[in-house]
Design an enzyme around this catalytic site. Sequence first.
Site, PDB file in Angstrom:
ATOM      1  N   SER A 154       0.835  -1.188   0.000  1.00 49.69           N
ATOM      2  CA  SER A 154       0.000   0.000   0.000  1.00 49.69           C
ATOM      3  C   SER A 154       0.879   1.250   0.000  1.00 49.69           C
ATOM      4  O   SER A 154       1.955   1.257   0.606  1.00 49.69           O
ATOM      5  CB  SER A 154      -0.895  -0.013   1.238  1.00 49.69           C
ATOM      6  OG  SER A 154      -1.921   0.940   1.138  1.00 49.69           O
ATOM      7  N   PRO A 155       0.454   2.323  -0.671  1.00 50.67           N
ATOM      8  CA  PRO A 155       1.242   3.555  -0.652  1.00 50.67           C
ATOM      9  C   PRO A 155       1.330   4.131   0.755  1.00 50.67           C
ATOM     10  O   PRO A 155       0.312   4.299   1.420  1.00 50.67           O
ATOM     11  CB  PRO A 155       0.480   4.491  -1.599  1.00 50.67           C
ATOM     12  CG  PRO A 155      -0.903   3.917  -1.696  1.00 50.67           C
ATOM     13  CD  PRO A 155      -0.766   2.453  -1.502  1.00 50.67           C
TER      14      PRO A 155
ATOM     15  N   CYS B 143       3.243   7.252   2.964  1.00 55.03           N
ATOM     16  CA  CYS B 143       4.047   8.476   2.918  1.00 55.03           C
ATOM     17  C   CYS B 143       5.246   8.366   3.857  1.00 55.03           C
ATOM     18  O   CYS B 143       5.105   7.994   5.024  1.00 55.03           O
ATOM     19  CB  CYS B 143       3.209   9.679   3.300  1.00 55.03           C
ATOM     20  SG  CYS B 143       1.952  10.100   2.069  1.00 55.03           S
TER      21      CYS B 143
ATOM     22  N   TYR C 193      -8.897  14.025   0.572  1.00 56.66           N
ATOM     23  CA  TYR C 193      -8.065  14.787  -0.348  1.00 56.66           C
ATOM     24  C   TYR C 193      -8.925  15.314  -1.497  1.00 56.66           C
ATOM     25  O   TYR C 193     -10.136  15.109  -1.532  1.00 56.66           O
ATOM     26  CB  TYR C 193      -6.882  13.937  -0.800  1.00 56.66           C
ATOM     27  CG  TYR C 193      -5.968  13.543   0.341  1.00 56.66           C
ATOM     28  CD1 TYR C 193      -5.603  14.473   1.311  1.00 56.66           C
ATOM     29  CD2 TYR C 193      -5.495  12.241   0.480  1.00 56.66           C
ATOM     30  CE1 TYR C 193      -4.783  14.127   2.374  1.00 56.66           C
ATOM     31  CE2 TYR C 193      -4.673  11.886   1.538  1.00 56.66           C
ATOM     32  CZ  TYR C 193      -4.317  12.829   2.488  1.00 56.66           C
ATOM     33  OH  TYR C 193      -3.505  12.475   3.543  1.00 56.66           O
TER      34      TYR C 193
ATOM     35  N   ARG D 106      -8.385   4.887  -5.589  1.00 50.43           N
ATOM     36  CA  ARG D 106      -8.658   4.676  -4.166  1.00 50.43           C
ATOM     37  C   ARG D 106      -9.881   5.482  -3.751  1.00 50.43           C
ATOM     38  O   ARG D 106      -9.949   6.694  -3.996  1.00 50.43           O
ATOM     39  CB  ARG D 106      -7.464   5.068  -3.302  1.00 50.43           C
ATOM     40  CG  ARG D 106      -7.792   5.108  -1.805  1.00 50.43           C
ATOM     41  CD  ARG D 106      -6.586   5.002  -0.926  1.00 50.43           C
ATOM     42  NE  ARG D 106      -6.133   3.613  -0.810  1.00 50.43           N
ATOM     43  CZ  ARG D 106      -5.221   3.192   0.080  1.00 50.43           C
ATOM     44  NH1 ARG D 106      -4.666   4.062   0.905  1.00 50.43           N
ATOM     45  NH2 ARG D 106      -4.875   1.920   0.135  1.00 50.43           N
TER      46      ARG D 106
ATOM     47  N   ARG E 263       1.582  -1.270   7.078  1.00 49.67           N
ATOM     48  CA  ARG E 263       2.460  -1.388   8.240  1.00 49.67           C
ATOM     49  C   ARG E 263       3.045  -2.782   8.371  1.00 49.67           C
ATOM     50  O   ARG E 263       4.173  -2.951   8.850  1.00 49.67           O
ATOM     51  CB  ARG E 263       1.704  -0.999   9.509  1.00 49.67           C
ATOM     52  CG  ARG E 263       1.357   0.491   9.581  1.00 49.67           C
ATOM     53  CD  ARG E 263       0.503   0.791  10.802  1.00 49.67           C
ATOM     54  NE  ARG E 263       0.224   2.212  10.945  1.00 49.67           N
ATOM     55  CZ  ARG E 263      -0.793   2.835  10.356  1.00 49.67           C
ATOM     56  NH1 ARG E 263      -1.624   2.155   9.579  1.00 49.67           N
ATOM     57  NH2 ARG E 263      -0.990   4.130  10.538  1.00 49.67           N
TER      58      ARG E 263
END
Length: 386
Positions: free
Chosen positions: A22-23, A25, A186, A234, A332
């Site tokens: 998963s992307p 940051c 976003y 997404r 994670r």
Amino acid sequence: MPQLFEPLTLRGVTLRNRTMVSPMCMYTATDGVANDYHLVHLGRFALGGAGVVMVEATGVAPEGRISHGDLGLWNDEQGAALARIAQFLAEYGAVPGIQLAHAGRKASCHAAWKGGGPLTAADAESGEAPWPVVGPSPIPAGPGWPEPQEMSTDEIAASVQSWADAARRAVNAGFRVIDLHGGHGYLLHAFQSPISNQRTDGYGGNAEGRMRYPLEVVRAVRAAIGDDVALFYRVSATDGIEGGLTVEDSVEFARELGRAGVDLIDVSSGGVSQDRSIDTRVRRGYAFHADLSRAIREGSDLPVATVGMIVDPHQAEAVLTSGDADLVALGREMLENSQWPLHARRTLTGDYEGWHQQVGWALDLRAKGQARLAEQGETPLTRYTG
């Protein structure tokens, strides 16, 4: 063969298995340019056997970054820096993917480990000056957050072009999957949600108007990347706020996304409000978005990815075989164990297939040695316990 390790083909792209990084940051770029940290951080996931490695949310415009440390793709220098990452990922068997993003009214923030809140004028002294944020309506993301500038129709058109330009640079850099970040409050999500979009022109009002800007972006990106590159989107499947988007809204939106050229829906939730007095999140548990991804999969006939506390190989396999998703995304868990896909294959099949040859032969030899010792009744503590 477990379904987790069956290939998945989307347009002209075939994933070697059903795992996606998963992307995530890292807030480690300078002026949007990737560096050695990003190469090593992302490269380890390809060596670890992931099907697709998704580069973190990458700003399509300077004002669209979450923080000063975000990656960007608004110029060719940034594209060149990302190209070597895409090349490495592909060389070691992972499909290189990148998530394109515009943070909208949630831009101009601190890095997550500094609290993630909005930058203020005082931060300019440390070289992290805030910048003006934009959105569909002048509605702050939450108490204490800056009021965004309402985008004009000309600014919306320019923004659509910036998404297409960034997508074109991504393909030129070697990326084979483009994931548009349309969730978590976003810019794309902010236009879609009635919580953040209270416009009265053609980009607001009813669901059709609120979907207009995101769908214009999708069509522009699809035209820019060609027919062979896979396009993900997404979504926040539910806002979790009264009067906000529901999963039924997201099913209808997914149908429109499919008609516009999206190949897979990447399912998440929440994020439209930063008001901490409102609990907008789906209850967090293992695979906590699986019900949402199943609903969108069944309602739209599009493949879906699901994310959220997927930690165990048997659990990941059950997500797929039950029909909850076509692809499992891990974040994670991959940070803690970048070789999770290879360990999962070992758990589910008992073999070391998939490990690159520099490592696989040695691990196979070790496994045979451990099996021999086990047959002789030895354990790692036999020497010390008598």
